[in-house]
Design a protein around this motif. Sequence first.
Motif, PDB file in Angstrom:
ATOM      1  N   SER A   1       0.521  -0.966   0.051  1.00  0.00           N
ATOM      2  CA  SER A   1      -0.453   0.180  -0.124  1.00  0.00           C
ATOM      3  C   SER A   1       1.065   1.746  -0.360  1.00  0.00           C
ATOM      4  O   SER A   1       1.988   1.096   0.545  1.00  0.00           O
TER       5      SER A   1
ATOM      6  N   ARG B   1      -0.204   6.611   2.114  1.00  0.00           N
ATOM      7  CA  ARG B   1       0.037   8.073   2.248  1.00  0.00           C
ATOM      8  C   ARG B   1      -1.395   8.616   1.543  1.00  0.00           C
ATOM      9  O   ARG B   1      -1.756   7.503   1.034  1.00  0.00           O
ATOM     10  N   GLU B   2      -1.875   9.648   1.373  1.00  0.00           N
ATOM     11  CA  GLU B   2      -3.229  10.397   1.035  1.00  0.00           C
ATOM     12  C   GLU B   2      -2.955  10.674  -0.433  1.00  0.00           C
ATOM     13  O   GLU B   2      -2.418  11.042  -0.613  1.00  0.00           O
ATOM     14  N   ILE B   3      -4.440  10.338  -1.228  1.00  0.00           N
ATOM     15  CA  ILE B   3      -4.290  10.710  -2.649  1.00  0.00           C
ATOM     16  C   ILE B   3      -4.539  11.841  -3.019  1.00  0.00           C
ATOM     17  O   ILE B   3      -5.847  11.844  -1.981  1.00  0.00           O
ATOM     18  N   PRO B   4      -4.075  12.663  -3.459  1.00  0.00           N
ATOM     19  CA  PRO B   4      -4.615  13.909  -4.060  1.00  0.00           C
ATOM     20  C   PRO B   4      -5.144  13.867  -4.403  1.00  0.00           C
ATOM     21  O   PRO B   4      -5.761  12.676  -5.269  1.00  0.00           O
ATOM     22  N   SER B   5      -6.014  14.979  -5.471  1.00  0.00           N
ATOM     23  CA  SER B   5      -7.649  14.941  -5.780  1.00  0.00           C
ATOM     24  C   SER B   5      -7.140  14.684  -7.325  1.00  0.00           C
ATOM     25  O   SER B   5      -8.154  14.590  -8.200  1.00  0.00           O
TER      26      SER B   5
ATOM     27  N   TYR C   1       0.669   6.678  -7.057  1.00  0.00           N
ATOM     28  CA  TYR C   1      -0.714   6.746  -5.885  1.00  0.00           C
ATOM     29  C   TYR C   1      -1.678   5.611  -5.697  1.00  0.00           C
ATOM     30  O   TYR C   1      -2.541   6.146  -4.218  1.00  0.00           O
ATOM     31  N   TYR C   2      -1.472   5.113  -5.971  1.00  0.00           N
ATOM     32  CA  TYR C   2      -2.889   3.084  -5.701  1.00  0.00           C
ATOM     33  C   TYR C   2      -2.074   2.358  -5.300  1.00  0.00           C
ATOM     34  O   TYR C   2      -2.372   1.607  -4.790  1.00  0.00           O
TER      35      TYR C   2
END
Length: 208
Positions: free
Chosen positions: A154, A157-161, A178-179
Motif C-alpha cells: 500500500s 499516504r493520502e491520494i490527492p484529488s 498513487y494507488y
Amino acid sequence: MEFWLMNDNNTEKLQLPVPPSSFQITRGNINTKVNIQDAGEINLIGKEKLASITLSSFFPKEEYYFCQYTGFPSPYDCVHRIESWRKSGKAIRLIITSTDINIAASIESFQYGEKEEGTGDVYFTLELKEYRLITIETVASAASTTVTTKNARSTGREIPSSYTVKSGDTLWAIAKRYYGDGSKYPTLASKNGIKNPNLIYVGQVLKL
C-alpha cells in the motif's frame, strides 16, 4: 490492439510495428494430487502459477501498409533493444491494449532470424514469464521477517484529488505511485475518459 514492451523504469519502450496475429496467455494453479485411503484421488488446490505468454511476429524492414505506425526502429535495432533487456537481468513490462494484460515479465527466450525471401524483415518469437518481485521486511523489535509481494504493498499516504502529467509519465507509473499498484491503470484511464492508456500528454490534469 497494440503490443508494448518497456524496461523496468519505463525509459525505453517498443511498440511492435506488426502485432502478432494471435496470442495466448497461460495461467493456472500449483495443484497437488493426493491418494487417500477410502476416498481415492483428491486434488488440493494450490497457489497461482506464474503466467506465461509467447509472442511471434516480425520486425519489418520497410513501412508496409499493415504496420501500425511509421518511423519504427530498424529490425536489428529492435532486436538489440530486446537483447539488452534480456541481458540486463531485469524484468520488463508487457502491455496489450484493449485487454487486461499489463504484467511485469522476464524474458525466458528470444529467437530471431531472416527468411530466404531476402526482404530484410526479421522474424522473432519471444517467450515471457510473469515476474513477481518479493520484498523482505524485517521487524527489529519482534526479530521476525515478513515476505510480501510488491503488488500487495500500500502507498500508506493520502491520494490527492488530481495530478498533472509530466515528461516521461505513464498511466501505469502514475497508478503505481498513487494507488500502490501499477496494474490499476485502467481505473485511472476510466476516471479520465482515456481510451488509449498509452496516449497521455504533458500538462494533462488527471483525476485521481
